[in-house]
Design a protein around this motif. Structure first.
Motif, PDB file in Angstrom:
ATOM      1  N   LEU A  31      41.845 -66.695 -57.892  1.00 19.36           N
ATOM      2  CA  LEU A  31      43.052 -67.340 -57.367  1.00 19.36           C
ATOM      3  C   LEU A  31      42.695 -68.387 -56.319  1.00 19.36           C
ATOM      4  N   LEU A  32      41.708 -68.079 -55.499  1.00 20.62           N
ATOM      5  CA  LEU A  32      41.281 -69.017 -54.463  1.00 20.62           C
ATOM      6  C   LEU A  32      40.674 -70.274 -55.081  1.00 20.62           C
ATOM      7  N   LEU A  33      39.922 -70.093 -56.157  1.00 24.46           N
ATOM      8  CA  LEU A  33      39.298 -71.239 -56.821  1.00 24.46           C
ATOM      9  C   LEU A  33      40.313 -72.093 -57.577  1.00 24.46           C
ATOM     10  N   SER A  34      41.496 -71.541 -57.827  1.00 21.16           N
ATOM     11  CA  SER A  34      42.528 -72.315 -58.522  1.00 21.16           C
ATOM     12  C   SER A  34      43.220 -73.312 -57.597  1.00 21.16           C
ATOM     13  N   HIS A  35      42.985 -73.174 -56.295  1.00 23.04           N
ATOM     14  CA  HIS A  35      43.562 -74.112 -55.338  1.00 23.04           C
ATOM     15  C   HIS A  35      42.760 -75.417 -55.342  1.00 23.04           C
ATOM     16  N   PRO A  36      43.345 -76.467 -54.797  1.00 26.06           N
ATOM     17  CA  PRO A  36      42.654 -77.777 -54.798  1.00 26.06           C
ATOM     18  C   PRO A  36      41.513 -77.841 -53.781  1.00 26.06           C
ATOM     19  N   VAL A  37      40.535 -76.978 -53.962  1.00 26.25           N
ATOM     20  CA  VAL A  37      39.329 -76.995 -53.127  1.00 26.25           C
ATOM     21  C   VAL A  37      38.125 -76.955 -54.061  1.00 26.25           C
ATOM     22  N   SER A  38      37.060 -77.593 -53.642  1.00 25.00           N
ATOM     23  CA  SER A  38      35.857 -77.598 -54.467  1.00 25.00           C
ATOM     24  C   SER A  38      35.064 -76.322 -54.225  1.00 25.00           C
ATOM     25  N   VAL A  39      34.210 -76.010 -55.175  1.00 21.59           N
ATOM     26  CA  VAL A  39      33.358 -74.827 -55.036  1.00 21.59           C
ATOM     27  C   VAL A  39      32.436 -74.980 -53.832  1.00 21.59           C
ATOM     28  N   ARG A  40      31.960 -76.179 -53.606  1.00 24.50           N
ATOM     29  CA  ARG A  40      31.064 -76.413 -52.469  1.00 24.50           C
ATOM     30  C   ARG A  40      31.768 -76.139 -51.148  1.00 24.50           C
ATOM     31  N   GLN A  41      33.003 -76.588 -51.040  1.00 24.06           N
ATOM     32  CA  GLN A  41      33.754 -76.341 -49.807  1.00 24.06           C
ATOM     33  C   GLN A  41      33.977 -74.845 -49.590  1.00 24.06           C
ATOM     34  N   LEU A  42      34.239 -74.138 -50.672  1.00 24.93           N
ATOM     35  CA  LEU A  42      34.444 -72.692 -50.567  1.00 24.93           C
ATOM     36  C   LEU A  42      33.161 -71.988 -50.128  1.00 24.93           C
ATOM     37  N   VAL A  43      32.046 -72.392 -50.710  1.00 24.14           N
ATOM     38  CA  VAL A  43      30.759 -71.785 -50.369  1.00 24.14           C
ATOM     39  C   VAL A  43      30.405 -72.055 -48.909  1.00 24.14           C
ATOM     40  N   ILE A  44      30.616 -73.276 -48.463  1.00 22.17           N
ATOM     41  CA  ILE A  44      30.308 -73.629 -47.071  1.00 22.17           C
ATOM     42  C   ILE A  44      31.171 -72.818 -46.111  1.00 22.17           C
ATOM     43  N   ALA A  45      32.459 -72.697 -46.425  1.00 20.25           N
ATOM     44  CA  ALA A  45      33.370 -71.963 -45.543  1.00 20.25           C
ATOM     45  C   ALA A  45      32.981 -70.488 -45.450  1.00 20.25           C
ATOM     46  N   LYS A  46      32.677 -69.886 -46.590  1.00 16.99           N
ATOM     47  CA  LYS A  46      32.297 -68.473 -46.578  1.00 16.99           C
ATOM     48  C   LYS A  46      30.985 -68.265 -45.816  1.00 16.99           C
ATOM     49  N   THR A  47      30.040 -69.173 -46.007  1.00 14.23           N
ATOM     50  CA  THR A  47      28.754 -69.051 -45.310  1.00 14.23           C
ATOM     51  C   THR A  47      28.935 -69.184 -43.805  1.00 14.23           C
ATOM     52  N   ALA A  90      23.453 -65.323 -43.881  1.00 14.45           N
ATOM     53  CA  ALA A  90      24.757 -65.408 -44.544  1.00 14.45           C
ATOM     54  C   ALA A  90      24.617 -65.909 -45.979  1.00 14.45           C
ATOM     55  N   SER A  91      23.842 -66.967 -46.168  1.00 15.58           N
ATOM     56  CA  SER A  91      23.678 -67.519 -47.517  1.00 15.58           C
ATOM     57  C   SER A  91      22.957 -66.535 -48.433  1.00 15.58           C
ATOM     58  N   MET A  92      21.962 -65.832 -47.906  1.00 14.09           N
ATOM     59  CA  MET A  92      21.232 -64.856 -48.718  1.00 14.09           C
ATOM     60  C   MET A  92      22.134 -63.688 -49.110  1.00 14.09           C
ATOM     61  N   GLN A  93      22.898 -63.176 -48.155  1.00 18.01           N
ATOM     62  CA  GLN A  93      23.760 -62.034 -48.437  1.00 18.01           C
ATOM     63  C   GLN A  93      24.883 -62.407 -49.397  1.00 18.01           C
ATOM     64  N   LEU A  94      25.449 -63.584 -49.237  1.00 17.66           N
ATOM     65  CA  LEU A  94      26.504 -64.019 -50.150  1.00 17.66           C
ATOM     66  C   LEU A  94      25.960 -64.243 -51.560  1.00 17.66           C
ATOM     67  N   PHE A  95      24.785 -64.841 -51.642  1.00 17.16           N
ATOM     68  CA  PHE A  95      24.183 -65.100 -52.956  1.00 17.16           C
ATOM     69  C   PHE A  95      23.945 -63.792 -53.705  1.00 17.16           C
ATOM     70  N   VAL A  96      23.376 -62.813 -53.013  1.00 18.03           N
ATOM     71  CA  VAL A  96      23.102 -61.521 -53.646  1.00 18.03           C
ATOM     72  C   VAL A  96      24.405 -60.807 -53.997  1.00 18.03           C
ATOM     73  N   SER A  97      25.401 -60.902 -53.134  1.00 16.91           N
ATOM     74  CA  SER A  97      26.679 -60.232 -53.390  1.00 16.91           C
ATOM     75  C   SER A  97      27.394 -60.832 -54.593  1.00 16.91           C
ATOM     76  N   PHE A  98      27.323 -62.147 -54.740  1.00 17.10           N
ATOM     77  CA  PHE A  98      27.935 -62.779 -55.909  1.00 17.10           C
ATOM     78  C   PHE A  98      27.197 -62.401 -57.193  1.00 17.10           C
ATOM     79  N   MET A  99      25.903 -62.171 -57.092  1.00 17.52           N
ATOM     80  CA  MET A  99      25.125 -61.774 -58.264  1.00 17.52           C
ATOM     81  C   MET A  99      25.459 -60.353 -58.706  1.00 17.52           C
ATOM     82  N   ALA A 100      25.890 -59.519 -57.759  1.00 20.16           N
ATOM     83  CA  ALA A 100      26.205 -58.126 -58.081  1.00 20.16           C
ATOM     84  C   ALA A 100      27.490 -58.047 -58.904  1.00 20.16           C
ATOM     85  N   LYS A 101      27.600 -56.985 -59.681  1.00 18.31           N
ATOM     86  CA  LYS A 101      28.760 -56.806 -60.548  1.00 18.31           C
ATOM     87  C   LYS A 101      29.937 -56.150 -59.828  1.00 18.31           C
ATOM     88  N   SER A 102      29.641 -55.400 -58.762  1.00 17.18           N
ATOM     89  CA  SER A 102      30.708 -54.678 -58.070  1.00 17.18           C
ATOM     90  C   SER A 102      30.411 -54.614 -56.578  1.00 17.18           C
TER      91      SER A 102
END
Length: 379
Positions: free
Chosen positions: A207-223, A279-291
């Protein structure tokens, strides 16, 4: 920073603050670890500097009254029955007195299970006391024959200690700095899992990705959101450390651990680069995980890598290349600053830049991942 990134960052931080239980779980490390270490260090220092009396069984002690008195002066006593009686027996040889009178080597036998950890310290103290008694008797025997005991010590070694009270801490100082740096990884870990694998399980990531924001902006904000909580944990652990560590009697060991303002400022600057990497390492690994649970499991193992590198640099046999590596290089520089030593600024800059380069690589990898439906929907 664009307005969209700011809005996303505000949203991530707001969501994190709402979940107070998860937030505090990440910050408990920063709040209580220095306090726990201070209590442990104080107890250890008190035990080493004020050793308890050792109660053991001494057989045939009546034949070696001088030895018994010598041991007693060093806190080693004979007891038949006692709640604190050690399972250690010192057997005096039957011919002890006669051998002493003839200036021969008198036999004593120390019986103990050296595999028991709680007996090793006592065994070492008893052995050292016996060796000290033997050395004194040897000197007296030489003097009685008109021989200077110094003849048995042809080399006299003088050691001039050039260390400062701040630099004598060694391994303990490295451990203190390591616990401070680890707060960057631990304080934001819960948020990293929740804002990635957690959002995907709640179906809010798509749902968040359906908004008018780029993936890069989302990744930067989360990091940045996760990194900000890592920096918050870093500030808290330094603040608590500065309060509690002065109460530890470091002076009993001849050194001091001082969390100076210079150290705190440099740690904050250096720790910010490590926070982005964490932050970037933990987010990357978390996105790779299935749950969510899988992400928790993965991060438990992944965080061990920087921990191992950071701890390795505090050891004497650590290779010099670790001073240039990410995380471990920053840690070594902080240890040198805490010790009051000079450090290579260029080395620290290279380590920080390498850390940031790895972070950018992970950010780019996350951007690629979030363009895949398998990652977004956990397929």
């Amino acid at each position: 920073m664009s307005n969209r990134v700011k809005a996303l960052l505000r949203k991530e931080i707001t969501d994190a603050v709402r979940d107070k239980r998860s937030l505090m779980a990440g910050l408990y490390y920063a709040l209580f670890t220095p306090l726990l270490l201070a209590i442990i260090f104080s107890a250890v220092i008190n035990k080493v500097t004020n050793p308890e009396d050792i109660e053991i069984t001494i057989t045939n002690g009546s034949d070696a009254s001088q030895l018994i008195n010598y041991l007693g002066d060093r806190g080693i006593f004979h007891r038949d029955q006692s709640s604190s009686l050690k399972r250690i027996e010192l057997v005096i040889g039957k011919d002890f007195s006669a051998q002493m009178n003839r200036s021969e080597s008198a036999e004593v036998t120390l019986i103990a299970d050296q595999s028991e950890d709680n007996l090793r310290s006592a065994i070492s103290r008893i052995r050292n006391a016996l060796q000290g008694y033997s050395s004194e008797l040897a000197s007296l025997r030489l003097l009685s024959r008109g021989i200077n005991p110094e003849i048995t010590r042809p080399l006299k070694v003088n050691i001039e200690d050039q260390s400062t009270p701040d630099s004598k801490g060694g391994q303990l100082l490295g451990m203190v700095v390591l616990t401070i740096m680890l707060s960057v990884f631990i304080s934001g870990m819960n948020l990293a899992i929740d804002t990635s694998a957690g959002e995907r399980e709640r179906n809010s990531l798509a749902l968040l990705l359906s908004h008018p924001v780029s993936v890069r902006q989302l990744v930067i904000a989360k990091t940045l959101a996760v990194a900000s909580f890592g920096v918050l944990g870093l500030v808290l652990v330094m603040f608590v450390s500065k309060i509690v560590y002065p109460f530890v009697p470091w002076q009993e060991f001849g050194f001091s651990i001082n969390i100076s303002m210079k150290f705190m400022i440099v740690t904050l600057l250096v720790g910010s680069t490590v926070a982005i990497f964490a932050a970037s390492m933990q987010l990357f690994v978390s996105f790779m995980a299935k749950s969510f649970k899988e992400a928790q499991t993965y991060l438990t193992f992944v965080i061990f890598v920087p921990m191992a590198m950071s701890y390795a640099v505090t050891l004497d046999f650590a290779v010099d290349e670790l001073r240039w590596a990410p995380v471990s290089g920053q840690l070594q520089a902080l240890i040198d600053i805490a010790k009051g030593k000079d450090f290579l600024v260029f080395q620290l800059v290279v380590s920080c830049l390498t850390t940031l380069l790895l972070s950018f690589a992970l950010l780019f990898g996350m951007e690629k991942l979030l363009k895949s439906e398998k990652i977004v929907f956990g397929l």
